[in-house]
Design an enzyme around this catalytic site. Structure first.
Site, mmCIF file in Angstrom:
data_model
loop_
_atom_site.group_PDB
_atom_site.id
_atom_site.type_symbol
_atom_site.label_atom_id
_atom_site.label_comp_id
_atom_site.label_asym_id
_atom_site.label_seq_id
_atom_site.Cartn_x
_atom_site.Cartn_y
_atom_site.Cartn_z
ATOM 1 N N HIS A 85 0.822 -1.215 0.000
ATOM 2 C CA HIS A 85 0.000 0.000 0.000
ATOM 3 C C HIS A 85 0.853 1.262 0.000
ATOM 4 C CE1 HIS A 85 -3.438 -2.631 1.018
ATOM 5 N NE2 HIS A 85 -4.033 -1.769 0.228
ATOM 6 N N CYS B 213 -10.154 -1.259 -10.433
ATOM 7 C CA CYS B 213 -9.495 -0.144 -9.750
ATOM 8 C C CYS B 213 -8.131 -0.543 -9.173
ATOM 9 C CB CYS B 213 -10.379 0.420 -8.646
ATOM 10 S SG CYS B 213 -10.757 -0.779 -7.381
ATOM 11 N N GLU C 245 -12.069 -8.886 -4.970
ATOM 12 C CA GLU C 245 -10.624 -8.940 -4.756
ATOM 13 C C GLU C 245 -10.200 -10.211 -4.025
ATOM 14 O OE1 GLU C 245 -9.406 -5.422 -2.666
ATOM 15 O OE2 GLU C 245 -11.012 -5.562 -1.213
ATOM 16 N N ASP D 284 -5.224 -7.159 -4.568
ATOM 17 C CA ASP D 284 -5.516 -8.252 -3.646
ATOM 18 C C ASP D 284 -5.888 -9.522 -4.394
ATOM 19 O OD1 ASP D 284 -5.007 -7.366 -1.027
ATOM 20 O OD2 ASP D 284 -6.686 -5.987 -1.205
HETATM 21 C C1 PEP Z 1 -6.865 -3.843 -4.804
HETATM 22 O O1 PEP Z 1 -6.743 -4.717 -3.943
HETATM 23 O O2 PEP Z 1 -6.580 -3.996 -6.013
HETATM 24 C C2 PEP Z 1 -7.389 -2.508 -4.433
HETATM 25 C C3 PEP Z 1 -7.726 -1.622 -5.337
HETATM 26 O O3 PEP Z 1 -7.448 -2.218 -3.117
HETATM 27 P P1 PEP Z 1 -6.139 -1.946 -2.224
HETATM 28 O O4 PEP Z 1 -4.962 -1.876 -3.147
HETATM 29 O O5 PEP Z 1 -6.382 -0.676 -1.503
HETATM 30 O O6 PEP Z 1 -6.117 -3.118 -1.316
HETATM 31 MG MG MG Z 2 -7.655 -4.424 -2.008
#
Ligand code: PEP
Ligand code: MG
Length: 553
Positions: free
Chosen positions: A189, A503, A431, A455
Site C-alpha cells: 500500500h 481499480c 478482490e 488483492d
Molecule cells: C486492490 O486490492 O486492487 C485494491 C484496489 O485495493 P487496495 O490496493 O487498496 O487493497
Molecule cells: Mg484491495
C-alpha cells in the site's frame, strides 16, 4: 559514484539528499552557551526574527496544499508559534537562565511536549509532535539552516528498511522527493500511495542500501529502479536531460485531457482516478478523469490518534464531492487490517493479518465504527454524485449484513429529518478468488463490481503482497490466472446487467488494458498521473484485434 539497483515501485526522477532518519522528534544540533546580561535583548531579538521566518515558512507550506485538512495542519503550526505562553516561556528562559535563544527554544519545546503528553484528550496529546516541529524550525532559522530542517525538508530522499502507509501520508505532507527501501514490494500500500501521489519509489534494494550513505546527494531513477549515489557530472547531465524529455512526454500526454476516451471501433470507456490522500484532489480534476473510481477512505483513519468522528468524515467527503461536481465519486468503506493499521485501533494480533480480520470483516465485527462511516457517507450523499463500495467481500451473506446496517442508518437519518440519497449505488470489490469465482451469485445483490487486482493477485498466487517474493513471482503466467478470473467476473456482470470496473493497478498495465476493454470492462480507475497515458492506449486500439486473445484466455 555508487549505483544501487532495486525494483521500481513508483516512476519518476528525483534529486535529493539521502536521509535514513524518518523520526520526527530528532533533537536538533546547536551550541548551548551562557550570555551576559547585556546580550539578553539581542538574543530576544534573534528569537523574534526566527519566529517571523518560521511563520512565513509554514504559511508557504500551507499555501502549497490545496485541501482544507492539510492547510489546517500548518495553520495550527503558525498559531502555536505565536502562542503567548510559548513566546513568554522562551523569552523568560533567555532572561532568567541567561542562555542563547536556541537553548531557550529547545527547553520550551521540552516543557510544552511534556504538558501536551499529559493531556487526556488524544488530539491535544498529539500536539506534542507539533511543538517539537515548530521548535526545530525556529532553531534552524536561528542557525540559518532552513534546508537542514529534517521534518519539513524539501529535497530529501527517505531511506528505510521498508515503509508503512501512515509514514508515507505523514511525510509527503512535508515535501519529501523520493522513497527508497531495503525491502518492500511494488504491490504494498505504501507503493500504491506513492504511485497515486506521483512520487518516485524504489524498493527491494537489499543490503547495498547502507546508513553510511546518510547525507549524500543522490538521484533516484524510479523508471529504471536505480539510485545514483554521489552522481558524477555526466550522470547528472544525462539524467537532467532525461527528466526534461519525460516532462515533454507528459506535456504531450496532457493534450489528451479533453479528448473523449473512445476506442477506434467506438467503444466508450469510463476512465477514472484513484484517490488516496486529499492532496490529489486538484491533480484528479486536472487529469480529465470521468470521476473518482476508488477513494481509499482508510487513509482518513491513519496518521491520527483516534477514530475520525462522523462530522469530521462528513466534512472531508463533502469537500471531495463538491469539488467533483456531478462526476461520480466511489468511496470505499474502511479497509483496515494487514499493513494498514494505526496503534489506537488496537487490532488483534494475527499470524497472517492479510488473511484475517481485514476490510469488511473488521467492519462487521465493529458495527459502531462501520455505522459511523455509513452515516457520514449517507449524509454526504446530497453534496454530489456519491456511490459506495465494500472491500474484501466473500459472500452474499456479508452483503445482506451490510444492507442491514445501511437500513438502520437510513432509518435513523430519516427519523431525524436529515437529508440523504436513499438510492445511492452500492458496489462490492471483487478482490478475493472466491468472489471472482462466485460472481454470478453476488451480481444480483449489488449495483456494480469493482475489481481490486492487487488483492486478487496476492490471494490467487498465495503470496503476501508486502513480501519482496511478490516482485519475483508475478509474471505472465500468474497474471494469466488472474485474467481468467477477471473474465469470469466480466461475464457475470454482463449477464446481470451491472457495470464492471477495475481499480487495482492492473488497470493501467499497457498490455492488459486492451484486453480489459475487449472483455467488456466499463470503467478503469488509475492513479491521476496515469489517466492520460491509459487514455492514449484506449484511443489507439481496436477491440477486433484482441478478440481472439480474450477468447482463448
Ligand atoms: C486492490 O486490492 O486492487 C485494491 C484496489 O485495493 P487496495 O490496493 O487498496 O487493497
Ligand atoms: Mg484491495
Amino acid at each position: 559514484m555508487i549505483i544501487l539497483e532495486g525494483t521500481s515501485a513508483s516512476e519518476g526522477l528525483a534529486f535529493g539528499t539521502l536521509c535514513f532518519d524518518t523520526r520526527e522528534d530528532e533533537t536538533p544540533m546547536f551550541d548551548i552557551y551562557l550570555i551576559d546580561n547585556t546580550d539578553i535583548p539581542k538574543e530576544v531579538e534573534r528569537f523574534e526574527e526566527a519566529t517571523k521566518s518560521a511563520v512565513g515558512y509554514f504559511r508557504k507550506l500551507a499555501e502549497n496544499f490545496e485541501s482544507v485538512a492539510h492547510n489546517a495542519i500548518f495553520e495550527a503550526h503558525m498559531f502555536m508559534i505565536k502562542d503567548r505562553d510559548y513566546q513568554d516561556s522562551v523569552v523568560s528562559i533567555i532572561s532568567r537562565k541567561k542562555v542563547n535563544a536556541e537553548t531557550a527554544v529547545w527547553d520550551t519545546a521540552k516543557i510544552f511536549e511534556k504538558k501536551f503528553e499529559q493531556m487526556s484528550d488524544p488530539y491535544l496529546r498529539s500536539r506534542s509532535q507539533d511543538v517539537l516541529d515548530i521548535s526545530i524550525c525556529i532553531i534552524n532559522f536561528l542557525q540559518n539552516k532552513t534546508k537542514a530542517h529534517k521534518v519539513v525538508g524539501q529535497e530529501l530522499v527517505l531511506c528505510a528498511e521498508d515503509f508503512i502507509p501512515s509514514q508515507i501520508s505523514q511525510i509527503k505532507q512535508r515535501g519529501v522527493r523520493a522513497f527508497i527501501s531495503k525491502y518492500g514490494s511494488y504491490y504494498s500500500h505504501s507503493a500504491i500511495l506513492l504511485r497515486t501521489m506521483n512520487v518516485p519509489m524504489i524498493v527491494n534494494i537489499g543490503d547495498d542500501l547502507h546508513p553510511y550513505m546518510h547525507g549524500k546527494d543522490a538521484i533516484v531513477d524510479g523508471y529504471e529502479g536505480k539510485v545514483y549515489v554521489e552522481p558524477d557530472e555526466s550522470t547528472i547531465q544525462e539524467l537532467s536531460q532525461r527528466n526534461e524529455n519525460y516532462k515533454k512526454l507528459n506535456a504531450d500526454l496532457l493534450k489528451l485531457v479533453h479528448v473523449p476516451c473512445i476506442t477506434e471501433d467506438e467503444k466508450r470507456i469510463r476512465l477514472c482516478a484513484n484517490m488516496n490522500t486529499f492532496n490529489e484532489l486538484k491533480s484528479i480534476s486536472k487529469a480529465g478523469a470521468d470521476g473518482i473510481g476508488l477513494l481509499r477512505s482508510e487513509f482518513i483513519y491513519l496518521d491520527r490518534d483516534s477514530y475520525p468522528s462522523e462530522d469530521e468524515q462528513l466534512e472531508i467527503y463533502k469537500e471531495v464531492l463538491e469539488t467533483m461536481g456531478d462526476k461520480e465519486v466511489v468511496i470505499r468503506t474502511l479497509d483496515i487490517g494487514s499493513d494498514k493499521t494505526a496503534s489506537y485501533m488496537n487490532l488483534e494480533q494475527e499470524e497472517n493479518p492479510a488473511l484475517g480480520r481485514r476490510g469488511i470483516r473488521f467492519c462487521l465485527k465493529n458495527p459502531e465504527i462501520f455505522r459511523t462511516q455509513l452515516r457520514a457517507l449517507y449524509r454526504a450523499s446530497v453534496y454530489g454524485n456519491l456511490s459506495i463500495m465494500f472491500p474484501m467481500i466473500t459472500s452474499a451473506k456479508e452483503i445482506r449484513e451490510i444492507k442491514k446496517h445501511i437500513g438502520l442508518v437510513c432509518q435513523d437519518l430519516a427519523d431525524k429529518n436529515i437529508d440523504f440519497n436513499e438510492n445511492m449505488k452500492l458496489g462490492i470489490m471483487i478482490e478475493t478468488p472466491i468472489a471472482a469465482i462466485m460472481s454470478d451469485k453476488l451480481a444480483p445483490e449489488v449495483d456494480f463490481f469493482s475489481i481490486g487486482t492487487n488483492d486478487l493477485s496476492q490471494y490467487t498466487i498465495a503470496v503476501d503482497r508486502q513480501s519482496p517474493v511478490m516482485n519475483d513471482i508475478c509474471n505472465a503466467s500468474t497474471q494469466h490466472a488472474v485474467m481468467r478470473l477477471i473474465k469470469n467476473v466480466t461475464e457475470s456482470a454482463y449477464k446481470n446487467n451491472i457495470p464492471v470496473k477495475i481499480c487495482g493497478d492492473m488497470a493501467f498495465n499497457e498490455e492488459l488494458v486492451p484486453l480489459f476493454v475487449t472483455m467488456g470492462v466499463n470503467e478503469l480507475s488509475v492513479p491521476p498521473a496515469k489517466v492520460c497515458k491509459t487514455k492514449k492506449i484506449i484511443i489507439g486500439m481496436n477491440t477486433k484485434n484482441f478478440k481472439d486473445h480474450v477468447r482463448f484466455l
